[in-house]
Design an enzyme around this catalytic site. Structure first.
Site, short mmCIF file in Angstrom:
data_model
loop_
_atom_site.label_atom_id
_atom_site.label_comp_id
_atom_site.label_asym_id
_atom_site.label_seq_id
_atom_site.Cartn_x
_atom_site.Cartn_y
_atom_site.Cartn_z
N SER A 144 0.81 -1.22 0.00
CA SER A 144 0.00 0.00 0.00
C SER A 144 0.85 1.27 0.00
O SER A 144 0.51 2.24 -0.68
CB SER A 144 -0.93 0.01 1.21
OG SER A 144 -1.78 -1.10 1.20
N HIS A 191 0.27 4.72 4.22
CA HIS A 191 -0.43 5.33 3.08
C HIS A 191 0.01 6.79 2.90
O HIS A 191 0.36 7.21 1.80
CB HIS A 191 -1.94 5.28 3.30
CG HIS A 191 -2.50 3.90 3.22
ND1 HIS A 191 -3.84 3.61 3.49
CD2 HIS A 191 -1.93 2.71 2.91
CE1 HIS A 191 -4.04 2.32 3.34
NE2 HIS A 191 -2.90 1.76 3.00
#
Length: 518
Positions: free
Chosen positions: A441, A493
């Site tokens: 991610s 993220h």
């Protein structure tokens, strides 16, 4: 009516061949190589869940899917045909799940033992009746397995395993590590979105409740024992033994779990439901086949062996082959898939591997990483916490790669991906003191960050910037907001997103400068 019969003749024989060969083939293979001759030792969950869930899709996609092209729908897309693929797979999967469960119970032999030590003197069996035995609760141990579940890891599961030695009688004393153990399991599920402190309180309350139950447990209230086969449960019972004995528990330990229902009732109605589940699925399939239209052109094309101009499945598989504008993306996808398959075949849980398993494979956590194992910043980028995590990341990677790799080229794309992933991993251990982090991610958000950053340059056509910003911005915003609900490493993220924006602009400007002779 004639059209409907034509559809049946074209589709149904292949469906029946796939269904019966898959069901009977898996049953025979498991009975021969696992039950009869004990040649293959694989976790029981693989036979009873994962193979039934995944195996039918292979012949359906290869042989049935091309035949479904004769079906036409009002909206010219593949959603209708995929519905019939899904319905076919669901029918076969349901029958496989029931049939494998039936094979487990029906093939299990019951042996009667005078004392627990007789278990090594007779042929190995699945079930035992023990006439006389005693236990040593004061020598017991426990282990708790923590796993997340749900599509978005919204649930947290506590599985508490208790073991206590089984003795011949009350006069027997324990002088060495016991070989035979009585196993009891308790389960509880809570929300994974509550605070860490609340999770700890709920777990402590549940564990104390389990302790209270074990203190009052009637060890002789059972019909028979089941010998735990190779499975997740057996592994966790062994960990409970290790917690008590402080020594590694190998495969020689025998764990018996009490079964309350009568042995004669173990099969229930499973045999009838093998055919019942298949019949229900077949009936729905036949009824649904009334509605779609029929293309004689596609039928003739199929019979002559002509392939369609566009095939979504082949396009998807071709995307895994490194070439053209997706060369680097294909390599990254292949690495992630290969690592995940290696994890699964090594025994890692396919849906929700726990933290210990992930750390063993190279997950990222502050204690280990800052303690000298800096390679975890890199290895964690290629690990995933279950198949849903992997699939979601594959989807996100492909969407971002369509914009970025053709723009930067494969070398700069690799640099952007790796550096963004490393920055995401660093952000994770900086923000979270005890969170185990895995997944691509951070690197993927780096690609999205690069897209957003490059919108500030002349990298994209001016007229298309607004639509790109809307699409990418919405995707990033939704994922970041979802991360605020808990159970998601939002630090990785954000770290990947910000670093990707900066790195993307720098890499593009370097290339742009060369073009302009700077």
């Amino acid at each position: 009516m004639e059209t409907y019969i034509t559809k049946l003749k074209h589709i149904l024989p292949t469906f029946f061949i796939i269904a019966f060969s898959t069901i009977i083939g898996l049953l025979l293979f498991r009975w021969l190589f696992v039950i009869q001759f004990d040649i293959i030792d694989i976790k029981e969950e693989v036979w009873c869940l994962w193979l039934p869930m995944g195996l039918p899709w292979i012949p359906i996609l290869i042989w049935l899917r091309p035949r479904l092209r004769i079906l036409t729908f009002k909206k010219d897309n593949d959603n209708g045909r995929f519905f019939f693929q899904f319905l076919s797979a669901g029918t076969i999967i349901a029958s496989l799940l029931v049939s494998q469960n039936y094979l487990t119970t029906a093939s299990g032999k019951l042996k009667e033992l005078s004392t627990i030590s007789d278990i090594d003197k007779i042929e190995k069996a699945r079930y035992y009746k023990l006439k006389k035995f005693s236990v040593a609760p004061n020598y017991g141990g426990s282990f708790t397995d923590f796993r997340t579940s749900g599509k978005y890891n919204q649930d947290l599961n506590f599985d508490v395993y208790f073991v206590t030695p089984i003795l011949k009688d009350t006069s027997e004393t324990i002088t060495d590590i016991p070989k035979y153990w009585y196993g009891v399991k308790f389960k509880e599920q809570i929300s994974n979105k509550i605070s860490t402190e609340e999770k700890e309180r709920k777990y402590e309350a549940f564990y104390n409740e389990c302790i209270d139950k074990m203190n009052k447990y009637d060890f002789h209230s059972l019909d028979h024992f089941e010998r735990k086969p190779t499975s997740d449960d057996r592994q966790n019972f062994l960990k409970a033994i290790e917690a008590r004995t402080k020594q590694t528990a190998d495969e020689n330990f025998i764990i018996l779990e009490p079964i309350q229902e009568r042995f004669e009732d173990r099969n229930g109605n499973k045999f009838a439901w093998i055919f019942g589940s298949f019949g229900i699925g077949l009936a729905v399939f036949l009824f649904a086949l009334i509605w779609p239209g029929y293309s004689e052109t596609e039928r003739k094309r199929f019979l002559t062996g002509k392939k369609p101009k566009q095939d979504d499945l082949l396009d998807m598989l071709n995307y895994l082959v490194p070439k053209g504008d997706h060369f680097a993306t294909s390599i990254i996808l292949d690495l992630n898939i290969i690592v995940f398959l290696l994890m699964i075949f090594s025994g890692i849980h396919i849906i929700s591997p726990n933290g210990i398993e992930l750390l063993h494979w190279g997950a990222n956590r502050r204690l280990e990483t800052s303690g000298g194992e800096w390679w975890r910043l890199f290895t964690s980028m290629f690990l995933h916490g279950g198949i849903m995590h992997l699939l979601l990341n594959i989807y996100g990677l492909v969407i971002a790669a369509i914009f970025v790799e053709p723009l930067l080229g494969r070398k700069k794309y690799f640099i952007l991906y790796i550096l963004s992933g490393l920055c995401g991993s660093l952000a994770s251990i900086w923000w979270y003191p005890n969170t185990i982090s895995v997944g691509a991610s951070g690197a993927i958000f780096g690609l999205y960050g690069a897209i957003l950053g490059l919108l500030l340059t002349n990298a994209f056509p001016k007229e298309g910037k607004k639509s790109i910003f809307m699409m990418i911005g919405i995707y990033v915003g939704i994922n970041l907001l979802w991360g605020l609900t808990g159970g998601i490493d939002n630090a990785a993220h954000i770290g990947g997103l910000l670093s990707g924006a900066l790195i993307g602009i720098i890499l593009y400007k370097l290339d742009d400068g060369k073009k302009n002779g700077i």
